[in-house]
Design an enzyme around this catalytic site. Structure first.
Site, PDB file in Angstrom:
ATOM      1  N   LYS A  27       0.833  -1.217   0.000  1.00 53.52           N
ATOM      2  CA  LYS A  27       0.000   0.000   0.000  1.00 53.52           C
ATOM      3  C   LYS A  27       0.862   1.258   0.000  1.00 53.52           C
ATOM      4  CE  LYS A  27      -2.775   0.953   3.664  1.00 53.52           C
ATOM      5  NZ  LYS A  27      -2.474   2.306   4.195  1.00 53.52           N
ATOM      6  N   SER A  28       1.898   1.285   0.840  1.00 45.86           N
ATOM      7  CA  SER A  28       2.751   2.482   0.912  1.00 45.86           C
ATOM      8  C   SER A  28       3.436   2.745  -0.424  1.00 45.86           C
ATOM      9  CB  SER A  28       3.824   2.305   1.985  1.00 45.86           C
ATOM     10  OG  SER A  28       3.269   2.387   3.257  1.00 45.86           O
ATOM     11  N   ARG A  39       2.705   5.905  -3.138  1.00 46.64           N
ATOM     12  CA  ARG A  39       3.808   6.767  -3.569  1.00 46.64           C
ATOM     13  C   ARG A  39       3.990   6.695  -5.077  1.00 46.64           C
ATOM     14  NH1 ARG A  39       4.424   5.709   1.544  1.00 46.64           N
ATOM     15  NH2 ARG A  39       5.711   6.999   2.919  1.00 46.64           N
ATOM     16  N   GLY A  65      -4.704   8.028   5.078  1.00 41.00           N
ATOM     17  CA  GLY A  65      -3.817   8.989   5.738  1.00 41.00           C
ATOM     18  C   GLY A  65      -2.609   9.289   4.874  1.00 41.00           C
ATOM     19  N   ARG A 106      -8.159  12.222  12.345  1.00 41.71           N
ATOM     20  CA  ARG A 106      -6.702  12.080  12.474  1.00 41.71           C
ATOM     21  C   ARG A 106      -5.996  13.435  12.346  1.00 41.71           C
ATOM     22  NH1 ARG A 106      -4.964   7.019   8.913  1.00 41.71           N
ATOM     23  NH2 ARG A 106      -3.052   7.344  10.086  1.00 41.71           N
ATOM     24  N   SER A 138       7.703   9.649  11.537  1.00 41.42           N
ATOM     25  CA  SER A 138       6.547   9.413  10.672  1.00 41.42           C
ATOM     26  C   SER A 138       6.949   9.523   9.215  1.00 41.42           C
ATOM     27  CB  SER A 138       5.439  10.432  10.978  1.00 41.42           C
ATOM     28  OG  SER A 138       4.502  10.446   9.916  1.00 41.42           O
ATOM     29  N   GLN A 181       4.887   9.425   6.790  1.00 38.77           N
ATOM     30  CA  GLN A 181       3.908  10.276   6.094  1.00 38.77           C
ATOM     31  C   GLN A 181       4.335  11.738   6.191  1.00 38.77           C
ATOM     32  OE1 GLN A 181       0.032   9.332   7.651  1.00 38.77           O
ATOM     33  NE2 GLN A 181       0.007   7.319   6.691  1.00 38.77           N
ATOM     34  N   ASP A 186       2.608  -0.956  11.800  1.00 41.14           N
ATOM     35  CA  ASP A 186       1.314  -1.451  11.323  1.00 41.14           C
ATOM     36  C   ASP A 186       1.065  -2.912  11.712  1.00 41.14           C
ATOM     37  OD1 ASP A 186       0.777   1.016  10.250  1.00 41.14           O
ATOM     38  OD2 ASP A 186       1.499   0.503   8.252  1.00 41.14           O
ATOM     39  N   ARG A 229      -5.841   2.302  17.937  1.00 44.78           N
ATOM     40  CA  ARG A 229      -5.627   0.841  17.903  1.00 44.78           C
ATOM     41  C   ARG A 229      -5.340   0.255  19.276  1.00 44.78           C
ATOM     42  NH1 ARG A 229      -2.434   0.389  12.079  1.00 44.78           N
ATOM     43  NH2 ARG A 229      -4.347   0.491  10.862  1.00 44.78           N
TER      44      ARG A 229
END
Ligand code: S3P
Length: 425
Positions: free
Chosen positions: A9-10, A14, A84, A112, A157, A159, A311, A342
């Site tokens: 996914k990451s 990107r 996110g 968030r 982070s 992100q 994660d 979480r």
């Protein structure tokens, strides 16, 4: 049995975003066709990039980029859904475009924090307005010419780091960052493949990431997205706990060392894992992980483990609930800012099925056991909470219903089918 899992996914997110600001057509294979990448692709289309429907697995997707500052003003708000990564990285890209845009998201994304990107981006000269609540979407962005930035991230982070580096790339200004831990480095690797130099290295207790000479243009990408280790993790733990026969191999899975923090944790728990590295794919290490069923024991999971396993804490918590002894997880306060809180979701749901779990301010204490677990849990709109409890429920002797299970679509659309196939008695 040997299986593969959907694209990372990451890396998919990107690849789409970076290709949209490259010069010319990028060829992308193995993209994750999940809900998050679809939201990101739709937002990029609304900004004028040419992005076709996301091709599944082997198919190729060609994205025609608009160049660093060639995006156009969207007609309406950009809805990033649950994503996110999509929202925060796009905020960085838009900070350097001379246009106005509004970013919105679903209920989970709208809870968030966003000031973690808007605060440093404001220092670069971009202007932001939170339209409802401070620090939350919807967010109006007025981008334009940017100034260089030197900034210390308060939390590690990827992100935030990627958002700021992207602003430097599109704005043509230097961005010098330090973060308290080494977050995932997919952006750095991908930018290197596109001709941009991002240097990184340790600096005392921190990790430095520096874009000193922003490139005049980004070369298009030609890449195969590796399988998502974060998705594989669910099936690997299923196999370790005896829910998928004696042995399961996942091949073609990403082994980027900034992502593999769950492997040493599972090894400390006594997991029987074999990791075989293969050739790199577009700068990302890839390989096969084989898991064999066996007994697990409790462990301590601390801040040093958490960054590269951020994660995987939901599925590691499930492993802990089936291990011998008490597992303590600390240094994981960031989990409170994921698709749901979480820490709370894990404690509540573990207790709901009869396991013992206590919330800590920055983690959890989980008492392992082997008595049958049963009951109903709620995904709380979080794909990884849904999948973690899906795995727990698929173990022999357990009977767990997951409410809101459709949220797996975010990162692993056919998770429930794959789980059912693997856990057939
Ligand atoms: C991601 C970074 C991590 C991770 C998320 C994906 C990324 O978040 O939890 O699932 O693609 O950069 P943070 O950067 O906020 O820790």
């Amino acid at each position: 049995m040997i299986i593969t899992v959907p694209g990372d996914k990451s890396v998919t997110q990107r690849a789409l975003i970076f290709a949209a600001i490259a010069e010319g057509p990028s060829r992308l294979r193995g993209l994750l066709p999940g809900a998050d990448p679809v939201s990101t692709a739709d937002a990029l289309k609304a900004l004028g990039a040419e992005v076709p429907a996301l091709a599944v697995q082997e198919g190729e997707t060609v994205v025609r980029g608009r160049g660093l500052r060639g995006l156009s003003a969207p007609d309406g708000p950009l809805d990033l859904g649950n994503s996110g990564t999509g929202a925060r990285l796009l905020v960085g890209v838009l900070a350097g475009q001379p246009l106005r845009a509004v970013i919105t998201g679903d209920a989970s994304l709208s809870r968030r924090p966003m000031a973690r990107v808007t605060r440093p981006l404001s220092r670069m000269g971009a202007r932001f307005r939170f339209l409802l609540d401070e620090d939350r979407l919807p967010l109006e962005i007025q981008g334009g010419a940017l100034r260089p930035l030197t900034y210390e991230l308060p939390v590690a982070s990827a992100q935030v780091k990627s958002s700021l580096i992207l602003a430097g790339v599109v704005g043509g200004v230097s961005v010098l960052l330090s973060e308290p831990g080494r977050s995932r480095d997919h952006s750095e690797r991908m930018l290197a493949a596109m001709g941009a130099v991002v240097r990184s290295g340790r600096s005392g207790e921190c990790w430095r990431v520096e874009l000193r000479d922003p490139p005049g243009r980004l070369e298009p990408l030609d890449l195969v997205v590796p399988g998502d280790l974060s998705s594989a993790a669910f099936l690997i733990v299923l196999a370790l706990l005896g829910g998928a026969g004696r042995e399961l191999s996942v091949r073609g899975v990403g082994l980027n060392p900034t992502r593999t923090g769950m492997l040493p944790v599972l090894e400390r728990m006594g997991a029987r894992l074999v990791v075989e590295a293969e050739a790199e794919q577009a700068g990302e290490p890839v390989g096969t992980i084989t898991a064999r069923a066996g007994e697990l024991r409790a462990t301590e999971i601390g801040a040093a483990d958490v960054v590269a396993a951020i994660d995987e804490i939901p599925i590691l918590s499930v492993a802990a609930a089936r291990a011998h002894g008490t597992t303590r997880i600390t240094g994981a306060g960031e989990l409170r800012h994921k698709e749901t809180d979480r820490i709370r979701a894990l404690a509540l749901n573990l207790r709901a099925v009869g396991a013992e779990a206590e919330e800590l301010p920055d983690g959890l204490e989980i008492q392992g056991g082997d008595h049958p677990l049963s009951g109903t849990v709620d995904s709380l709109g979080d794909h990884r909470i849904a999948m973690a409890f899906g795995v727990l429920g698929a173990l022999p002797g357990n009977d767990i219903r997951v409410r809101g299970g459709e949220t797996v679509d975010v990162s692993f659309p056919d998770f429930w089918t794959r789980l059912a196939q693997l856990s057939l008695p």
